[in-house]
Design an enzyme around this catalytic site. Structure first.
Site, PDB file in Angstrom:
ATOM      1  CB  THR A  44      -0.812  -0.056   1.159  1.00 46.85           C
ATOM      2  OG1 THR A  44      -1.746  -1.275   0.974  1.00 46.85           O
ATOM      3  CG2 THR A  44      -1.864   1.411   1.210  1.00 46.85           C
ATOM      4  CG  ASP A 125      -2.734  -7.856   3.720  1.00 44.08           C
ATOM      5  OD1 ASP A 125      -3.267  -6.954   4.460  1.00 44.08           O
ATOM      6  OD2 ASP A 125      -3.337  -8.093   2.406  1.00 44.08           O
TER       7      ASP A 125
END
Length: 544
Positions: A44, A125
């Site tokens: 991200t 993640d």
């Protein structure tokens, strides 16, 4: 005012010298700055979206590292920063191959004299798993910082730039040296259970960052992980468990076959209708589940510390548990563990630690860390007057708490007070039990080395013996052989398959023998439980 030619020349030389001094000062200041390498992997923090007002819809791993660094000119005041694009993927796409490649690159950079710190940009993640992995495999005192963000750089509320600035500041700080792999996050919306304690001293330039330090593990963890990923797993993957069926017995509901009842069969699987028609007991055979739960019941009593340095029974236990756990969890199966110290001095405590079953890689690393932690090592150190190991306490705890049918590995040297046979047999009636017995050749036969001091690992009692005495060595071997016979008879009566692991045995060969045993058990389920010795010869003991 008119300046004479000699004065003009002197002024020119003075000005040139001043400019040269200023340039030298700037060059010296730049040279004094630490060199930080930013390894970009995507995520991200390198994401981009179509709308600045919408941070929910975006594509990860779109912005290259040179553009990330160009957007932060403030980094020039902190360190000399260079970037390298290792991957450009979302963090959920990280595989073992990515981890190994990243670990190799970080290890290589940490050995370069002109590199003072390393920053890894990463998706959130799997950020913690990568940080834990690097903490295990990279040996360096240089700061290594893993950083991510919760929103892409194109969002109005982007946090990646500040997080990256903080990460470079931490990597450039001398206070971060020797603290293992660090994680810096400006915005922390959830607790990170796989990270431990906050840095004791946060660098002054990173007051806005949340900095976490991962615990540094012993060197054995590095060797074990390398063995697990490079030497063992690649040779064994696919043998223990295929794409559709596991070699471990599951608790499936699909009826596969009917056959005559044999000793050690689960009486709950008897088909009474077929039994009544044929006048012979028959049992149902089910198709195994693709997913299973495995439990490790681990005996960490003082006697398992016996063996050669770096290859003791405890080292064999740790390697076996780590490799088998990773083999199982790679395919989505869950593994849990119960750790029994036996010498804690608290008789009422049957189990010291219980790790609930999970299937993640981080869970396997956590289990290995618990086995290598100093408190686990302390439990394997005997004290004078210590109590004998009571293995039945561990087995009864497993019997009381394991409700769902599972594959249970009881890993012990079985040097214990009597009474473990019955709970092991009860455990084998409910679950698929494999008794993994740890042993050392010196426990079976003493060498002729002269006068030595023997110490009881459980009680701490010491005794001097003369191994030059051939009669003494024969008596020792005879008593050891008698104990072996009693132990194997007890394991056979319990109905559990037995795998014997010796300290002079190769772990890969031992696991290959184990998998061969499981394959034979799946193909011929009506046989009695198998026993595999360290030499690899399988014997089928007669059931009592």
């Amino acid at each position: 005012m008119r300046i004479s030619p000699p004065a003009a020349v002197a002024a020119h030389r003075w000005l040139a010298g001043l400019l040269l001094s200023a340039a030298s000062a700037v060059a010296m200041a730049q040279a004094a700055q630490p060199h930080v390498v930013v390894l970009a992997t995507g995520g991200t923090i390198a994401g981009a979206g179509a709308s600045a007002a919408n941070s929910a819809t975006y594509a990860a791993a779109k912005v290259p590292v040179d553009k990330l660094l160009a957007g932060l000119p403030e980094l020039a005041s902190v360190a000399k920063v260079s970037g390298e694009q290792v991957f450009q993927i979302a963090s959920e796409s990280f595989t073992n191959e990515h981890l190994l490649k990243l670990g190799q690159r970080v290890s290589a950079l940490s050995k370069q004299a002109d590199v003072d710190g390393i920053v890894i940009t990463h998706g959130t993640d799997t950020l913690e798993e990568t940080a834990y992995f690097l903490n295990l495999v990279v040996r360096t005192n240089k700061p290594i910082v893993v950083v991510g963000s919760m929103r892409p750089g194109t969002a109005l509320s982007a946090d990646g730039a500040l997080n990256l600035y903080d990460a470079v500041s931490v990597a450039a700080s001398k206070d971060a040296a020797g603290k293992g792999v660090l994680v810096t996050m400006n915005d922390e919306p959830r607790a990170k259970s796989s990270l431990s304690s906050t840095m004791a001293k946060t660098p002054s330039d990173t007051s806005s960052a949340t900095v976490h330090a991962l615990p540094t593990l012993p060197g054995q963890a590095d060797r074990l992980l390398r063995e697990l990923e490079w030497k063992v797993i690649r040779r064994l993957d696919g043998l223990l468990q295929g794409d559709y069926r596991t070699l471990m017995r599951g608790s499936g509901l699909d009826l596969a076959d009917l056959r005559e009842y044999q000793p050690h069969d689960d009486v709950r699987h008897i088909d009474w209708n077929v039994t009544a028609r044929l006048n012979l007991p028959h049992v149902r055979v089910f198709t195994e589940d693709r997913e299973m739960t495995a439990w490790f019941l681990l005996d960490l009593s003082p006697s398992i510390s016996f063996g050669p340095e770096g290859h003791s029974k405890r080292d064999i236990l740790t390697g076996f548990v780590a490799v088998l756990s990773r083999l199982l969890t790679r395919h989505g199966n869950r593994v849990g563990a119960m750790l029994y110290g036996g010498a804690s001095g608290q008789a009422e405590r049957a189990v010291d630690t219980v790790l609930p079953p999970r299937s993640s890689r981080a869970h396997v690393l956590h289990l290995v860390h618990r086995l290598l932690a100093p408190d686990a090592k302390a439990r394997t150190t005997s004290k004078a007057g210590g109590a004998a190991t009571e293995l039945h306490r561990l087995l009864r705890t497993g019997l009381a708490n394991l409700r769902r049918r599972s594959t249970v590995f009881v890993v012990s040297d079985f040097i214990s007070a009597p009474g473990w046979e019955k709970p092991l047999a009860q455990l084998a009636q409910r679950h698929d039990v494999v008794a993994v017995r740890l042993l050392d050749p010196l426990e079976l036969e003493l060498p002729d080395v002269g006068l030595i001091t023997l110490r009881d690992a459980e009680s701490g009692e010491q005794l001097q013996v003369d191994t030059h005495d051939a009669a003494f060595r024969r008596r020792f071997a005879r008593l050891a052989a008698e104990r072996e016979a009693v132990l194997r008879e007890g394991l056979a009566r319990a109905g559990a398959d037995t795998l014997e692991l010796s300290t002079d045995d190769d772990l890969v060969d031992a696991l290959l023998r184990f998998m061969d045993m499981r394959q034979r058990r799946v193909r011929a389920p009506r046989g009695a439980p198998s026993t595999l010795s360290p030499a690899g010869a399988a014997a089928l003991p007669t059931a009592a």
